[in-house]
Design an enzyme around this catalytic site. Sequence first.
Site: not given
Length: 656
Positions: A2, A55-57, A80-81, A105, A378
Site C-alpha cells: 500500500c 493494494l489488496s493482497i 504499508n507492508g 495482518d 532474490g
Amino acid sequence: MCGIAGFLLPDATASAETLRTVTVAMTDAIAHRGPDDSGVWMDPVAGIALGHRRLSIVDLSAAGHQPMLGADGRFVLSFNGEIYNFGELRDELEALGHGFRGHSDTEVLLAAVRQWGLREALERCNGMLAIALWDQERRTLTLARDRLGKKPLYYGCFGGTWMFGSELKALVAHPAFRREIDRDALATYLRYAYLPAPHCIFKNVRKLPPASLLHLTAGMDAAEAQPEAYWSAQEAALSGARHPFGGDLEEATDHLAILLNDAVGKRMVADVSLGALLSGGIDSTTVVAVMQALADRPTKTFCIGFHEAKVNEAEHAAAIARHLGTDHTELYLSPQDCLALVPQIPQLFDEPFADPSQIPTFMVSRMAREHVTVALTGDGGDELFAGYTAYRRCLEQWDSARRLPAGMRQGLAQLARAFDSGNAARFLGEGRARKVVAGLADRAVRMGGATPVAMLAAKRSVWDRPEMLVPGARDLPTVLTDGQRQAEGLDPLKAMQQVDIEGYLTDDILVKVDRASMAVALEVRCPLLDWRIVAFALSLPSEMTFGPGGGKLVLRNLLRRSVPESLWQRPKAGFGLPVAEWLRGPLRDWAQTLFDGRRLDLGGLLSSQMILELWQQHLSRTHNHERILWALLMFKAWHEHWCTSAHPGGSPHQVG
C-alpha cells in the site's frame, strides 16, 4: 502492499473538510501504490489526518480497509507492508483473549500493539512495513519502518505541520510543503548516485532510517524529533561475531535450507496471484527452486532479456526454468524500449536516483504485473553472502596496500589521481591513455583507503569530488564514512557486508525495487531478507561465505542440491546497460538539452563549467564519465519535473 500519507497540525485550526481534502490530495499522489481502495481517518480536534491507498493482497474484503481503528478505540493505524508471521501472532493473541473481525495482518498488528506495545510488537513481526500509528489517548503520532528498510517512509516539518508519506510526492502535495533543495544532500547524491537515509534532497525532510520509531506530538520542534532504533545490522553483525555459527559447511547449508524454506513459504501466502522474478543468477534461482518445491503447480517466473550477449541472462534463466518446470515468460528489450522509459524516470523516482538498472527493473515489474500481483525475488543475496566482486577486490588490494605506511599510501594515491587522461594522452595516445588512467584510478583507491571499508566506500562512489559540482556544499555523513555507524572489531569482509546492508542495499537496491514495482502496483517480496536469515548470514565465519572462487559458498552449496551447477555457475552479469555509448549516441540530444549552459547552473546550484567539461570529455572519448553524467542527468531531469512553478502541488522551487 500500500501507500500511506498524512499530517499532524500544530493546533486544531483546520476543518474536517480541509483535513480530508489535503489528505486525499496526498494519497492520490501515490495512488499507484494502492489502486484497489483508499481511506481517510481524521480528528479535527487533535489536528490529525491519516490516509491510505490499498493494494489488496491478504483479506480482500472490507475488513481490511484502512486506516483501521483498533478494537479498543485507542489506536488508529495506516499500514504499508506485509507481516508474514501474522498467523502465528494471531494464534498467540487469540489465546490471550483478543478477538478479530477479519483476516488481515493490519488487525493483528493493532492487537499486538495493544497487548505488547509498539516496540515489542515490531520486534515480534517478521515482514516489511512502514506505519503511522495514532494514539488517541496520548495524542502521539508514531512512525516506524521495518528492519531492513524494505518499505519507504519520508517525513518532514513545515510551519509546525508534521507530514509523512510512502513517497516524497505525497509530501509535495501538501500545501505547506516548500521545495527548497539541500545543497549538501545534492552533493552526497552526486557522490553515490542515490541519497542515503536519513538524508533527503529537500530541506526539512528526512527518510526514517530502517528499524526505527519516531514519536511526534503537535507543536513539537523539529530538533526534538529523534528516531529510536529497535534493531540494526551493526548490532546483528557484532552479535554474529560474538556467537559465530559453530558447524561445518554442510551443517550451515542444512540450517540455511530450513530458514529459507520457512521464509519462502511465509511469503507465498496471498489471496492473489503469485510469481517470481528469475534472472538466472544464484540468488533468484535459489528462491525459485524453493518456491517450486513448495508449490502444488508450476511457479510463474519472469525474466527480461537483452540482445547484447554480454548483459543478457535470459537464456540462462530459461534453461533453469525448464529444469525446474516453471511457467516461464520472458521479454527481450531493445535499446529503444529502454530509452522510451528515460523521460518517465523522474516521475517514478521522485527523489534523484541514478542506478541505470532502474530501467530493466521497471520493465520486468511491468511485465510480471500483467500476470501476477505478488512476485518473489532474490534481492539481498550479494550483501548477505558476499557476492559482490568489489569485496574480493578490496580484500586483495588491502592485503597488498597495508604493507606500505599510511602516509606513503596517501601520497601515492594523490599522485595517481592527479595523472588524468588529458595529460596522459600527450604521451601515450588517447586509446592507451584511457587504460592507463583507469588503472591509476584503481591504484588510487587501493592506496588511499585506510581500511577495506574505506576502499569499498571509494568503489561505491561514482564521483569523489562532489563539492566541485555543487559549490559551497559539504559531504553528509553516511554509514560508509561515519565510524559510529560501523561495527568495530569485525573481520574485513564482515565489516564491508555490514555497511552495504545498512547503506547500498537499503538506499539503492531496495529503493530501486520498491519504486519500480509499486509504480505498476506489483508487490515484491524478498525471502533472503528475512531478518532471521540476515542474522544467520552475519554469524557465518567468512571462510564459509567467501573462498578462492568468490562468495556465496553456503548459498551455492544449497543450490547444488536442486539445480545442476552447469546451469548457474558463470560470471555475474547483472542488469547492466550501455549508458556510456547511449550518451554518445541515441541519448545525446536529450542529454545536450539538459546540459544547456543557459539552464544548467540553476541559479548557482551547480557548476555549469565543470559539468560541461565532463560532458565534452565524455563525448571526445578521452574519459568515460558515464556514472557521474547519468547522475547529473537524472538530477537535472528530476529538477525540471519536480522543481518548477508549473508543477502541481507545493510551492515554486527555491535553490540554496
